[in-house]
Design a protein around this motif. Structure first.
Motif, PDB file in Angstrom:
ATOM      1  N   ARG A  12       1.302 -10.221  42.065  1.00 40.27           N
ATOM      2  CA  ARG A  12       1.747 -11.603  42.250  1.00 40.27           C
ATOM      3  C   ARG A  12       2.221 -12.240  40.953  1.00 40.27           C
ATOM      4  N   GLN A  13       1.549 -11.888  39.863  1.00 37.18           N
ATOM      5  CA  GLN A  13       1.965 -12.467  38.577  1.00 37.18           C
ATOM      6  C   GLN A  13       2.787 -11.465  37.765  1.00 37.18           C
ATOM      7  N   SER A  14       3.416 -10.501  38.431  1.00 38.67           N
ATOM      8  CA  SER A  14       4.026  -9.416  37.671  1.00 38.67           C
ATOM      9  C   SER A  14       5.176  -9.912  36.798  1.00 38.67           C
ATOM     10  N   VAL A  15       5.370  -9.165  35.730  1.00 41.08           N
ATOM     11  CA  VAL A  15       6.480  -9.445  34.834  1.00 41.08           C
ATOM     12  C   VAL A  15       7.738  -8.917  35.508  1.00 41.08           C
ATOM     13  N   SER A  16       8.778  -9.743  35.635  1.00 47.84           N
ATOM     14  CA  SER A  16       9.953  -9.229  36.311  1.00 47.84           C
ATOM     15  C   SER A  16      11.179  -9.402  35.425  1.00 47.84           C
ATOM     16  N   VAL A  17      12.104  -8.469  35.588  1.00 43.50           N
ATOM     17  CA  VAL A  17      13.381  -8.559  34.898  1.00 43.50           C
ATOM     18  C   VAL A  17      14.448  -8.727  35.965  1.00 43.50           C
ATOM     19  N   MET A  18      15.178  -9.827  35.929  1.00 39.79           N
ATOM     20  CA  MET A  18      16.259 -10.114  36.865  1.00 39.79           C
ATOM     21  C   MET A  18      15.793 -10.042  38.315  1.00 39.79           C
ATOM     22  N   ASP A  19      14.502 -10.301  38.554  1.00 41.45           N
ATOM     23  CA  ASP A  19      13.947 -10.291  39.905  1.00 41.45           C
ATOM     24  C   ASP A  19      14.172  -8.979  40.645  1.00 41.45           C
ATOM     25  N   SER A  20      14.418  -7.891  39.907  1.00 45.93           N
ATOM     26  CA  SER A  20      14.557  -6.627  40.610  1.00 45.93           C
ATOM     27  C   SER A  20      13.705  -5.510  39.965  1.00 45.93           C
ATOM     28  N   PHE A  21      13.346  -5.682  38.707  1.00 40.71           N
ATOM     29  CA  PHE A  21      12.424  -4.744  38.073  1.00 40.71           C
ATOM     30  C   PHE A  21      11.092  -5.468  37.897  1.00 40.71           C
ATOM     31  N   PHE A  22       9.999  -4.871  38.381  1.00 34.80           N
ATOM     32  CA  PHE A  22       8.710  -5.544  38.282  1.00 34.80           C
ATOM     33  C   PHE A  22       7.711  -4.653  37.567  1.00 34.80           C
ATOM     34  N   LEU A  23       6.974  -5.260  36.676  1.00 35.20           N
ATOM     35  CA  LEU A  23       5.957  -4.533  35.919  1.00 35.20           C
ATOM     36  C   LEU A  23       4.612  -5.158  36.252  1.00 35.20           C
ATOM     37  N   SER A  24       3.734  -4.390  36.880  1.00 29.93           N
ATOM     38  CA  SER A  24       2.420  -4.936  37.220  1.00 29.93           C
ATOM     39  C   SER A  24       1.408  -3.810  37.152  1.00 29.93           C
ATOM     40  N   ASN A  25       0.131  -4.141  37.475  1.00 27.69           N
ATOM     41  CA  ASN A  25      -0.881  -3.081  37.408  1.00 27.69           C
ATOM     42  C   ASN A  25      -0.767  -2.096  38.566  1.00 27.69           C
ATOM     43  N   ARG A  26       0.208  -2.323  39.445  1.00 24.77           N
ATOM     44  CA  ARG A  26       0.477  -1.298  40.462  1.00 24.77           C
ATOM     45  C   ARG A  26       1.574  -0.354  39.991  1.00 24.77           C
ATOM     46  N   GLY A  27       1.994  -0.500  38.772  1.00 26.84           N
ATOM     47  CA  GLY A  27       3.030   0.385  38.260  1.00 26.84           C
ATOM     48  C   GLY A  27       4.332  -0.361  38.045  1.00 26.84           C
ATOM     49  N   ILE A  28       5.394   0.419  37.912  1.00 31.51           N
ATOM     50  CA  ILE A  28       6.712  -0.155  37.687  1.00 31.51           C
ATOM     51  C   ILE A  28       7.504  -0.004  38.978  1.00 31.51           C
ATOM     52  N   VAL A  29       8.067  -1.122  39.461  1.00 27.40           N
ATOM     53  CA  VAL A  29       8.862  -1.057  40.691  1.00 27.40           C
ATOM     54  C   VAL A  29      10.307  -1.332  40.336  1.00 27.40           C
ATOM     55  N   VAL A  30      11.192  -0.439  40.748  1.00 29.20           N
ATOM     56  CA  VAL A  30      12.615  -0.594  40.432  1.00 29.20           C
ATOM     57  C   VAL A  30      13.413  -0.522  41.726  1.00 29.20           C
ATOM     58  N   PRO A  31      14.658  -1.054  41.722  1.00 28.44           N
ATOM     59  CA  PRO A  31      15.490  -0.948  42.918  1.00 28.44           C
ATOM     60  C   PRO A  31      15.771   0.511  43.235  1.00 28.44           C
ATOM     61  N   ARG A  32      15.940   0.771  44.504  1.00 30.33           N
ATOM     62  CA  ARG A  32      16.160   2.159  44.900  1.00 30.33           C
ATOM     63  C   ARG A  32      17.577   2.292  45.451  1.00 30.33           C
ATOM     64  N   LEU A  33      18.194   3.433  45.171  1.00 34.60           N
ATOM     65  CA  LEU A  33      19.522   3.704  45.725  1.00 34.60           C
ATOM     66  C   LEU A  33      19.349   4.274  47.117  1.00 34.60           C
ATOM     67  N   VAL A  34      20.029   3.667  48.075  1.00 33.43           N
ATOM     68  CA  VAL A  34      19.965   4.197  49.432  1.00 33.43           C
ATOM     69  C   VAL A  34      21.331   4.742  49.777  1.00 33.43           C
ATOM     70  N   GLY A  35      21.389   6.006  50.151  1.00 32.52           N
ATOM     71  CA  GLY A  35      22.667   6.645  50.447  1.00 32.52           C
ATOM     72  C   GLY A  35      23.291   6.104  51.739  1.00 32.52           C
ATOM     73  N   GLU A  36      24.621   5.994  51.739  1.00 37.66           N
ATOM     74  CA  GLU A  36      25.302   5.583  52.966  1.00 37.66           C
ATOM     75  C   GLU A  36      26.397   6.585  53.292  1.00 37.66           C
ATOM     76  N   ALA A  37      27.355   6.177  54.123  1.00 41.77           N
ATOM     77  CA  ALA A  37      28.289   7.124  54.736  1.00 41.77           C
ATOM     78  C   ALA A  37      28.957   8.083  53.750  1.00 41.77           C
ATOM     79  N   GLY A  38      29.621   7.544  52.710  1.00 43.77           N
ATOM     80  CA  GLY A  38      30.456   8.397  51.874  1.00 43.77           C
ATOM     81  C   GLY A  38      29.729   9.048  50.715  1.00 43.77           C
ATOM     82  N   LEU A  39      28.408   9.216  50.846  1.00 44.27           N
ATOM     83  CA  LEU A  39      27.624   9.691  49.709  1.00 44.27           C
ATOM     84  C   LEU A  39      28.040  11.090  49.261  1.00 44.27           C
TER      85      LEU A  39
END
Lengths: 501, 401
Positions: free
Chosen positions: B162-189
């Motif tokens: 809840r109080q995690s350190v975030s960069v640009m609201d998409s990278f989060f640093l907390s005691n649950r680890g580091i959360v980053v945006p994920r690439l999701v493949g689509e049609a022309g991958l």
């Protein structure tokens, strides 16, 4: 000349250039600062980066450890910012409260003098060994590597002995005979090939039993007497002394005789002082051991026990006998190829399965066996380097003098080889000292294990307890390892004295 | 007083003596026979005792358990895994986790190690002292201590999600680890990936070609602009043609944890940090020794050619130093891989932790489980050292040594 002559020289110096003064050498602090910190734009940038790096690491650390630290208190509330009235750094009362746990683990308080005595004796024997100019190195080394471990075992663990040399060798002999007999009976009951081997083994067993009969009878007679330990000690002393005297020859034997008698007198004094014949000191189970005590016991035992293993493996690897060489290579590569933690698990879970069911072995002991084998394999490679560094001529000269392989190795090659590799050995001892922290994974509470246990104590749970604990234990580890590495550097320096000009 | 000439020993016997006993002859043969007898005896005792003990404890021996259902969860898996999968699957999951942490650790350790070594050799007094201090401090503290420090003290002290350190609201640093945006493949991958692969292949092949041309014709070819153009251009063109081959899934804090995105577990982060910083200190010493082993004149020659310090290092000194560096560097890589087994202390699910830890305690089959674990580490060690000695051999050959 013709090609050169075709070009008209543009400039030819006609007179001497006046001498210029030598470049200004700026001695002193300012000179060094100018020359090594600010002599170019890149360097200035690097200096600024470095200074910032230091500022952001060292200053907060010092502030945490000293300036903001709480120095006295009795529980967690003293280390909270509300009570202290300022942002709190290290919580030293936590270390004070847990200090004895860090050092002794759960060793019973009234018996802790034994641990202190062992620490003091160890330091007393080790220090002169490390100082090059101190006299009587052989005696000192013998005391430290042979007498001290035995004494330390009886001091730390307690308990007494039932018998001595005669009893032990009789036990060993009858044990071997038993095992051969058992294998023989099992195989004889099996298939046709097995039964032939079984019959041979049974015959061998009969011979072994007959051969060991006098020894066993002597043991039974000793055990039946009123003072079995002393009687056994006396008989062993007489037997060993006679053997030494005969083997070294009557003319040269007096010195060896004196040494042997001295050793047995020492053993007798130890037996008497610790009352080993009457049960000795109260037994403290190794499950109660912990903290720095376990760290030191494991590392010192590992160091002492891995040396002979390492030497044997290194010699085996250079042996001309093919099977022994192959075995040594395989053994060394195996232990070096697996992580130490698997060795610990091997020792903890697998070793008990390999031993006879009625034979239980202490958890600490198992880990020690694993560590000794592991460290032995690493030492073997270091020692092999030293052996390779000894010129062939040394061994050839020895064999020209008519010395046997063992005398050549023991008196000429090994002493030189070991001297060569002292720095390498110290490095592997440092690694071993650090690796002893892994015993905390197999449920032995060494220094690191005690640290983790201490964190779980709710009495002291504050935001900074964790950092304080790490700072304290880190300091202990650092002092030991750094001390060893500096010592190894100084030894290296001294051994290389002849190479410096 | 002439010494009687001894008759030469019969050839056949001498040969036999040599074959059977090596240089020590019959004595060697006797030693071998005794040695083998002792080994056989010990081996027999071990097997016999183990059989008795296992029968007493009612533990089945053999590898049948590998196909049984594991029934426990693993916190981080790179291949699909469920609790109903077999122990073999658990083994694979653990092995892959071990390999991942080793490879990532080796990469960072090498980078940091080279940087610290160069810092220690820097003419700048302050920088070289900082490098030295780093090496001394890190080398003299146990690795387990450092892993626990990173895990408990540094990552454990991070705020909750809840109080995690975030960069640009998409990278989060907390005691649950580091959360980053994920690439999701689509049609022309697929098309995009093909373009990327071609670009990477070209980036590998082109410099080799340029090098060969340089040696053959002496013409220097500027490769890096082409490579850079390919690496950026080809995927870009593919991107434009197939149109948006993937989308970004940005993690969102929902309830007490993050939803979406990919998460680097704190155990993984702590283990990688500790392994790479610890090994880097050793690598730094290895690299420093290697660079110092190159004669000072080489550095001076480079300077007199007008090369900068960086160019001299990169083009002249380091290629020569590599010969000295590689063998001990291999050892450090092996150490890192083996040390990754310390993951068991903080619960990162590596091979050792899920297999020798959980599987062993569930099945009780100590002999099989520990034998497999040791065997795998041994295999990794042997393969790595074989690969590295191949590389060292190639380098030596290219140096004409």
């Amino acid at each position: 000349m013709s090609e050169l002559g075709s070009v008209t020289p543009v400039f030819v110096r006609g007179e001497m250039v006046p001498q210029r003064p030598p470049p200004v050498h700026q001695p002193g602090v300012i000179g060094i600062i100018r020359q090594r910190l600010f002599n170019s734009p890149t360097n200035i940038l690097l200096t600024i980066v470095g200074a910032l790096l230091l500022y952001f690491t060292v200053v907060p650390t010092l502030k945490f450890l000293l300036v903001d630290a709480v120095w006295s208190g009795s529980n967690r509330t003293d280390c909270l910012a509300d009570k202290a009235g300022h942002p709190v750094g290290a919580c030293w009362p936590f270390v004070q409260a847990k200090f004895s746990q860090f050092i002794y683990g759960f060793y019973p308080t009234p018996e802790r003098w034994r641990v202190d005595l062992v620490f003091a004796l160890g330091a007393l024997l080790l220090l002169p060994l490390l100082i090059p100019r101190a006299p009587a190195k052989t005696l000192n080394a013998g005391l430290f590597f042979v007498a001290f471990p035995v004494l330390a075992f009886f001091l730390l663990h307690g308990g007494g002995v039932q018998g001595f040399g005669v009893t032990w060798s009789a036990d060993l002999a009858s044990g071997v005979a038993d095992s051969v007999g058992r294998a023989g009976r099992k195989l004889a009951a099996g298939g046709p090939i097995g039964s032939v081997i079984g019959q041979v083994l049974l015959g061998l067993d009969t011979v072994l039993v007959w051969l060991s009969w006098p020894l066993v009878a002597l043991r039974d007679w000793i055990q039946a007497s009123s003072q079995p330990v002393w009687l056994d000690l006396l008989l062993t002393a007489v037997a060993v002394t006679a053997l030494v005297f005969i083997l070294t020859g009557v003319r040269n034997g007096w010195r060896a005789l004196a040494t042997t008698v001295g050793i047995f007198v020492g053993i007798a004094v130890m037996v008497a002082a610790l009352r080993l014949d009457r049960g000795g000191l109260p037994v403290v189970d190794t499950r109660m051991w912990g903290g720095l005590l376990v760290t030191l016991v494991v590392s010192v035992t590992g160091i002492v026990a891995s040396m002979p293993i390492g030497i044997a493996l290194a010699l085996g690897r250079r042996s001309t006998i093919p099977l022994i060489r192959i075995f040594s290579v395989a053994f060394i590569e195996f232990w070096r190829g697996v992580p130490l933690i698997t060795v610990m698990f091997f020792a903890t879970y697998m070793l008990p399965l390999f031993l006879p069911g009625n034979f239980t072995i202490d958890n600490l002991m198992r880990v020690l066996i694993g560590i000794a084998l592991f460290a032995g394999a690493y030492n073997a490679e270091v020692i092999r380097g030293g052996l390779n560094a000894i010129p062939r001529g040394q061994a050839e000269a020895a064999s020209a003098l008519g010395l046997s392989y063992w005398k050549t190795t023991g008196l000429i090659v090994l002493p030189q080889a070991l001297r060569h590799v002292i720095p390498g050995l110290v490095n592997s001892f440092i690694a071993l000292f650090k690796d002893t922290s892994l015993v905390s994974i197999v449920a032995l509470f060494d220094l690191l294990g005690q640290l983790r246990a201490a964190f779980a104590d709710p009495t002291w749970s504050t935001p900074t307890t964790l950092f304080t604990g790490f700072a304290f234990t880190g300091l202990i580890y650092f002092v030991f390892c750094f001390g060893m590495s500096r010592y190894s550097l100084s030894v290296e320096h001294r051994l290389n004295a002849h190479r410096r000009t | 007083m002439a010494i009687d000439a001894r008759p030469p020993p019969p050839q056949l016997v001498a040969k036999l003596r040599r074959v059977l006993g090596g240089r020590s002859g019959w004595k060697g043969l006797l030693a071998q026979v005794l040695f083998v007898a002792a080994l056989v005896w010990i081996g027999y005792e071990i097997v016999d005792n183990a059989r008795d003990n296992l029968a007493n404890q009612r533990i089945a021996s053999g590898f049948a358990f590998m196909s049984h259902t594991a029934g426990f969860g693993v916190s981080q898996t790179l291949i699909p895994y469920q609790e109903s999968d077999s122990y073999t699957r658990v083994f694979l999951v653990g092995l892959i986790n071990t390999l991942v942490v080793s490879v990532v650790g080796i990469f960072f350790a090498t980078v940091i190690g080279f940087a610290v070594a160069l810092a220690r050799l820097s003419p700048n007094w302050l920088i070289s002292r900082i490098g030295g201090g780093y090496v001394e401090i890190v080398r003299n503290l146990p690795l387990l201590f450092q892993i626990l420090f990173w895990y408990l003290a540094v990552l454990g002290a991070l705020p909750s999600p809840r109080q995690s350190v975030s960069v640009m609201d998409s990278f989060f640093l907390s005691n649950r680890g580091i959360v980053v945006p994920r690439l999701v493949g689509e049609a022309g991958l697929d098309g995009f990936l093909v373009a990327l692969l071609i670009a990477i292949a070209a980036a590998i092949v082109l410099p080799l070609y340029a090098r060969r041309r340089l040696f053959a014709t002496g013409k220097l070819m500027r490769v890096w602009p082409i490579v850079l153009g390919l690496l950026i251009g080809l995927p870009l063109i593919a991107f434009l043609i197939v149109g948006k081959p993937f989308s970004l899934e940005v993690p969102v804090l929902r309830g007490f944890n993050f939803v979406g995105g990919s998460r680097l577990a704190p155990e993984f982060v702590a283990l990688t940090l500790a392994l790479s910083t610890y090994t880097a200190a050793f690598i730094a010493e290895v690299v420093r020794a290697g660079i110092l082993s190159v004669h000072k004149g080489q550095m001076e020659a480079g300077a007199s050619l007008g090369l900068s310090r960086g160019q001299t290092l990169r083009l002249i000194v380091i290629p020569q130093a590599l010969r000295v560096i590689l063998p001990p560097l291999t050892n450090q890589y092996l150490n890192l891989t083996k040390n990754s087994s310390l993951a068991v202390a903080i619960g990162y699910p590596d091979l050792f932790s899920v297999f020798a830890g959980t599987t062993l305690s569930q099945t009780g089959q100590a002999i099989e489980v520990i034998a497999i674990t040791m065997g795998v580490y041994l295999l990794i060690s042997l393969v790595t050292s074989a690969l590295m000695s191949l590389y060292a051999w190639r380098i030596n050959r290219s140096m004409g040594a």
